[in-house]
Design an enzyme around this catalytic site. Structure first.
Site: not given
Ligand code: GDG
Length: 454
Positions: A155, A363
């Site tokens: 990821h 990312d």
């Molecule tokens: C890894 C990779 C890749 C965030 N704050 C809250 C919350 N979130 C949710 C967001 C989103 C998820 O968490 C974060 O996803 P990201 O993709 O932005 O980042 P990572 O956590 O680092 O994920 C990344 C991912 O895996 C998938 O392959 O895209 O590059 O690093 O869904 O909305 N959700 C809630 N409250 C929060 O305060 N409910």
């Protein structure tokens, strides 16, 4: 049809799908829509070293979890996974804190997982393993005689071979990828870097299809960007727009524009530069003072890793600085919260925002960018500011693309977004939405499982 088995470090148990449900849990649910098994760590730390597998069933899916003991948690999770692999694969060599005993703990937990998982597998199961915590799991399963189709998806980014070379005993880790029939990466760039590292470090040349042929079999590397359930998220945002909380947020803005950022509190997300950029916006463009409010949700994460504690202190200081300097008695420029916000509310907040700030230094993909796009009202959409170093940027060129290392560039993009005419906003967002509604979570699961079945 073969049963699908998903393995991830943290298993999102059905009863935990509350405030924090997001990312992986939602993205992978399509792979298990016809039932299956989800295996991994429970998130619990036990006092004993021998932990049984616990199972719960919900909607045709069996969730099988195992606890970690304190030493495993420290070495495998806090140590090797999050203090060596995470910084390395996010291009942050200076933040690596490598210890040989952590590496040993990492392989040992992967062996324990393999032994427990092997007992659950049926001969026709298709096994799909996720992320950097579990790279050696496939090789450990093979060692136990497992002959099933095995796939792996990374990821987070992969790094160029010259950076990968810094990883002590990196050769062993890289060789572990070859146990998989399919290795998935988020983007073409990550796939190229992965294949190049295999070539440089292991001396194995991929063929034109990215296939790595070795004595033990053939592994294929594919780029398969993860997406979101765009329709579902859009519906959630439309509904949330009418919620009490979104109305409260809007009334607190008293007509000001909302700039929003949502990230795990992680040094890969580029938050300090983003705060600096917002301070510069208020400094350099006084016309935006009292006209805009920036809400940053930065849910605390990995608090046992010291770098994350240091980042939190830095952001507390920066947020205090900006508000101390620019606030008026009836206007707080930066609203900064480290508590998680419920997913439904987030959807409504994205929709209410004029600007979405997604400026990671690196990312793998970044799902927040896609959620922000899906949540917009296509008649009066907001503007996405997106780091060129997020995997998502490969496909979302109509966002305002910035170099996250340059706060002034982020400042300029914020100004441009805040004054952008409605027709240009509509035009850009229409292109972005077409992409996000096609390259969905469902397509991601379908493509990967098809590659694995081939
Ligand atoms: C890894 C990779 C890749 C965030 N704050 C809250 C919350 N979130 C949710 C967001 C989103 C998820 O968490 C974060 O996803 P990201 O993709 O932005 O980042 P990572 O956590 O680092 O994920 C990344 C991912 O895996 C998938 O392959 O895209 O590059 O690093 O869904 O909305 N959700 C809630 N409250 C929060 O305060 N409910």
């Amino acid at each position: 049809m073969a049963r699908v088995v998903i393995v991830s470090n943290r298993v999102p148990l059905p009863n935990e799908r509350g405030a924090r449900a997001g990312g992986l849990a939602v993205g992978l649910s399509d792979a298990l829509k016809d039932g299956g098994l989800w295996f991994g760590w429970s998130g619990e730390i036990s006092k004993t070293t021998h932990n049984p597998v616990r199972k719960v069933e919900a909607a045709g899916v069996t969730y099988a979890t195992i606890d970690l003991c304190q030493e495993d948690y420290d070495r495998f999770y806090v140590g090797y996974a999050n203090s060596t692999l995470w910084p390395l694969l996010h291009f942050r060599l200076g933040l690596i804190d490598f210890k040989r005993e952590d590496l040993e703990g990492y392989f040992s937990v992967n062996r324990t997982f393999a032994a427990a998982l092997a007992l659950e597998l049926q001969p026709d199961d298709v096994v799909w393993i996720h992320d950097y915590h579990l790279i050696p799991l496939g090789a450990e399963l093979r060692r136990l005689g497992v002959r099933n189709r095995l796939g792996f998806f990374l990821h987070i980014p992969f790094v160029p071979a010259s950076l990968f070379a810094a990883l002590p005993q990196g050769e062993t880790l890289l060789r572990a990828f070859l146990a998989y029939d399919v290795v998935g990466l988020q983007t073409e760039e990550h796939r190229r870097d992965f294949l190049d590292a295999v070539k440089q470090v292991l001396g194995i040349e991929p063929d034109a299809d990215g296939q790595l042929v070795t004595a033990s079999g053939i592994s294929r590397a594919i780029a398969n960007p993860i997406g979101i359930d765009a329709r579902g998220f859009a519906a959630m945002a439309t509904k949330a727009e009418r919620s009490v909380e979104t109305k409260r947020l809007l009334s607190s803005l008293v007509g000001r524009d909302l700039v929003i950022g949502v990230d795990r509190l992680d040094y890969s997300k580029g938050l300090p530069n983003r705060f600096t950029a917002f301070g510069k916006l208020l400094q350099n463009y006084p016309e935006h003072r009292q006209k805009v409010s920036y809400l940053q949700v930065a849910a605390r994460s990995r608090e046992d890793v010291s770098e994350y504690q240091a980042l939190r202190r830095e952001l507390d200081r920066k947020a205090g600085n900006i508000n101390g300097r620019f606030a008026e008695f009836d206007w707080v420029p930066l609203r900064y919260m480290t508590r998680p916000v419920n997913r439904n509310l987030l959807a409504g907040f994205y929709r209410a925002a004029r600007v979405g700030l997604v400026t990671p230094l690196r990312d793998g993909m970044n799902l927040v960018a896609k959620e922000f796009i899906a949540a917009q009202d296509h008649n009066d959409p907001g503007v996405l500011i997106l780091s060129r170093f997020a995997g998502a940027a490969e496909d979302l060129a109509e966002a305002l693309i910035v170099n996250p290392y340059d706060p002034d560039e982020i400042t300029e993009a914020m100004h441009q977004a805040l004054i952008m005419p409605q027709t240009e906003r509509q035009d850009r967002m229409a292109h972005l939405r077409a992409r996000v509604f096609t390259s969905t979570a469902e397509a991601y699961c379908r493509n990967f499982l098809a590659a694995l079945a081939a």
